[in-house]
Motif scaffolding. Structure first.
Motif, mmCIF file in Angstrom:
data_model
loop_
_atom_site.group_PDB
_atom_site.id
_atom_site.type_symbol
_atom_site.label_atom_id
_atom_site.label_comp_id
_atom_site.label_asym_id
_atom_site.label_seq_id
_atom_site.Cartn_x
_atom_site.Cartn_y
_atom_site.Cartn_z
ATOM 1 N N PRO A 1 0.819 -1.208 0.000
ATOM 2 C CA PRO A 1 0.000 0.000 0.000
ATOM 3 C C PRO A 1 0.856 1.262 0.000
ATOM 4 O O PRO A 1 1.712 1.445 0.859
ATOM 5 C CB PRO A 1 -0.785 -0.112 1.313
ATOM 6 N N ILE A 2 0.613 2.115 -0.980
ATOM 7 C CA ILE A 2 1.321 3.390 -1.073
ATOM 8 C C ILE A 2 0.302 4.516 -0.996
ATOM 9 O O ILE A 2 -0.716 4.501 -1.687
ATOM 10 C CB ILE A 2 2.106 3.501 -2.389
ATOM 11 N N GLY A 3 0.580 5.495 -0.147
ATOM 12 C CA GLY A 3 -0.303 6.640 -0.020
ATOM 13 C C GLY A 3 0.281 7.883 -0.673
ATOM 14 O O GLY A 3 1.502 8.018 -0.799
ATOM 15 N N VAL A 4 -0.613 8.765 -1.101
ATOM 16 C CA VAL A 4 -0.214 10.100 -1.552
ATOM 17 C C VAL A 4 -1.085 11.108 -0.814
ATOM 18 O O VAL A 4 -2.282 10.876 -0.610
ATOM 19 C CB VAL A 4 -0.360 10.287 -3.085
ATOM 20 N N THR A 5 -0.498 12.204 -0.416
ATOM 21 C CA THR A 5 -1.219 13.187 0.400
ATOM 22 C C THR A 5 -1.920 14.240 -0.441
ATOM 23 O O THR A 5 -2.191 15.345 0.027
ATOM 24 C CB THR A 5 -0.268 13.875 1.396
ATOM 25 N N THR A 6 -2.241 13.905 -1.676
ATOM 26 C CA THR A 6 -2.910 14.840 -2.573
ATOM 27 C C THR A 6 -4.427 14.840 -2.386
ATOM 28 O O THR A 6 -5.121 15.648 -3.014
ATOM 29 C CB THR A 6 -2.567 14.493 -4.028
ATOM 30 N N GLY A 7 -4.948 13.937 -1.564
ATOM 31 C CA GLY A 7 -6.378 13.868 -1.286
ATOM 32 C C GLY A 7 -6.700 14.358 0.117
ATOM 33 O O GLY A 7 -5.988 15.203 0.664
ATOM 34 N N PRO A 8 -7.754 13.811 0.741
ATOM 35 C CA PRO A 8 -8.218 14.320 2.023
ATOM 36 C C PRO A 8 -7.477 13.793 3.247
ATOM 37 O O PRO A 8 -7.726 14.264 4.355
ATOM 38 C CB PRO A 8 -9.678 13.857 2.060
ATOM 39 N N CYS A 9 -6.562 12.830 3.068
ATOM 40 C CA CYS A 9 -5.924 12.172 4.214
ATOM 41 C C CYS A 9 -4.480 12.634 4.385
ATOM 42 O O CYS A 9 -3.755 12.831 3.415
ATOM 43 C CB CYS A 9 -5.972 10.656 4.043
ATOM 44 N N THR A 10 -4.071 12.773 5.638
ATOM 45 C CA THR A 10 -2.714 13.220 5.943
ATOM 46 C C THR A 10 -1.725 12.055 5.889
ATOM 47 O O THR A 10 -2.105 10.886 5.901
ATOM 48 C CB THR A 10 -2.647 13.828 7.346
ATOM 49 N N LYS A 11 -0.456 12.402 5.855
ATOM 50 C CA LYS A 11 0.596 11.389 5.881
ATOM 51 C C LYS A 11 0.465 10.522 7.121
ATOM 52 O O LYS A 11 0.582 9.285 7.043
ATOM 53 C CB LYS A 11 1.970 12.068 5.851
ATOM 54 N N GLU A 12 0.210 11.154 8.259
ATOM 55 C CA GLU A 12 0.100 10.414 9.510
ATOM 56 C C GLU A 12 -1.068 9.440 9.483
ATOM 57 O O GLU A 12 -0.956 8.293 9.951
ATOM 58 C CB GLU A 12 -0.046 11.388 10.677
ATOM 59 N N GLU A 13 -2.193 9.871 8.915
ATOM 60 C CA GLU A 13 -3.364 8.996 8.826
ATOM 61 C C GLU A 13 -3.104 7.807 7.908
ATOM 62 O O GLU A 13 -3.468 6.664 8.223
ATOM 63 C CB GLU A 13 -4.564 9.794 8.311
ATOM 64 N N LEU A 14 -2.461 8.061 6.778
ATOM 65 C CA LEU A 14 -2.185 6.997 5.818
ATOM 66 C C LEU A 14 -1.193 5.983 6.389
ATOM 67 O O LEU A 14 -1.369 4.768 6.224
ATOM 68 C CB LEU A 14 -1.660 7.594 4.510
ATOM 69 N N LEU A 15 -0.165 6.470 7.072
ATOM 70 C CA LEU A 15 0.801 5.567 7.692
ATOM 71 C C LEU A 15 0.145 4.756 8.805
ATOM 72 O O LEU A 15 0.398 3.550 8.928
ATOM 73 C CB LEU A 15 1.988 6.358 8.238
ATOM 74 N N ALA A 16 -0.702 5.398 9.590
ATOM 75 C CA ALA A 16 -1.374 4.690 10.682
ATOM 76 C C ALA A 16 -2.297 3.604 10.155
ATOM 77 O O ALA A 16 -2.507 2.571 10.815
ATOM 78 C CB ALA A 16 -2.159 5.677 11.538
ATOM 79 N N GLU A 17 -2.839 3.815 8.952
ATOM 80 C CA GLU A 17 -3.739 2.823 8.358
ATOM 81 C C GLU A 17 -2.964 1.629 7.808
ATOM 82 O O GLU A 17 -3.553 0.574 7.555
ATOM 83 C CB GLU A 17 -4.571 3.474 7.251
ATOM 84 N N GLY A 18 -1.651 1.823 7.595
ATOM 85 C CA GLY A 18 -0.834 0.708 7.127
ATOM 86 C C GLY A 18 -0.044 0.945 5.867
ATOM 87 O O GLY A 18 0.564 0.012 5.330
ATOM 88 N N ALA A 19 -0.028 2.188 5.363
ATOM 89 C CA ALA A 19 0.749 2.482 4.159
ATOM 90 C C ALA A 19 2.230 2.188 4.405
ATOM 91 O O ALA A 19 2.771 2.524 5.459
ATOM 92 C CB ALA A 19 0.568 3.937 3.750
ATOM 93 N N ASP A 20 2.883 1.552 3.425
ATOM 94 C CA ASP A 20 4.325 1.300 3.526
ATOM 95 C C ASP A 20 5.123 2.584 3.386
ATOM 96 O O ASP A 20 6.154 2.762 4.021
ATOM 97 C CB ASP A 20 4.750 0.316 2.425
#
Length: 217
Positions: A165-184
């Motif tokens: 799972p890879i997150g990008v902070t271009t949407g409504p979720c923060t880096k911290e939220e995406l990492l906490a959800e399990g983003a690598d």
């Protein structure tokens, strides 16, 4: 054979927010319902019917509202949508590595295809109307080893499919939220993706996880 990479669409590959504001507000005026285009556009991700329920639309009117939204969409949203920074380059990087690209989105697939065609974003597979862990079925079917998205639901879908799972902070979720959800790893934009992909799967002896490159500090 190269890697298959999945991508979300809204706020990952494309930015449809101005058109989303316009189409939802227009639907609100037409239907006489308190639909908030600004809020809708700022929180893209969940299915359209769920968003309409959140605005208090009566359940019996949901099907007609969805149909009307989809009908208004091509002329209102597609012409004013732009590609996200690095989107074309991210797709190109996968192709250059001999891989395949799969877009899995909650959006109605015919309208999603209009966006891809209008912006010249070439993908191998497009699957629509899947949200959160529902995306796992399509990701698994098409062998995606990585899935990139801007929403917590995208991270859940990737994890459910056993994809990185890879997150990008271009949407409504923060880096911290995406990492906490399990983003690598979480990027500020897709401009960082080609560099990440180039070292994907390096062995543990290189000092990085076998799943993919370590996130930048």
């Amino acid at each position: 054979m190269g890697i298959t990479v999945g991508f979300d669409l809204d706020m990952t590959l494309i930015d449809p927010r101005p058109g989303m504001v316009a189409v939802m507000n227009a639907l609100g005026v037409e239907s006489g319902l308190p639909l908030d285009g600004e809020y809708f556009a700022a929180n893209l991700g969940p299915p359209l019917d769920a968003s309409l329920r959140g605005f208090g639309a009566p359940e019996e009117r949901i099907p007609e509202l969805v149909t009307r939204f989809r009908a208004m969409y091509p002329e209102t949203v597609v012409p004013v949508t732009v590609a996200m920074p690095g989107a074309a380059e991210a797709l190109h990087a996968v192709r250059e590595a001999g891989g395949r690209t799969v877009v899995v989105t909650g959006k109605y697939a015919p309208n999603a295809k209009l966006h891809l065609d209008a912006l010249g974003l070439e993908v191998d597979v497009l699957v629509g109307e899947l949200w959160s862990t529902e995306k796992a079925a399509a990701l698994t079917e098409h062998g995606a080893r990585v899935y990139v998205g801007d929403h917590l639901g995208d991270i859940r879908g990737a994890l459910a499919a056993g994809a990185v799972p890879i997150g990008v902070t271009t949407g409504p979720c923060t880096k911290e939220e995406l990492l906490a959800e399990g983003a690598d790893v979480v990027f500020d934009s897709l401009t960082e993706f080609p560099g990440w992909l180039s070292s994907f799967g390096e062995p543990r002896g290189s000092g990085r996880s076998g799943r993919g490159p370590a996130p930048a500090e």
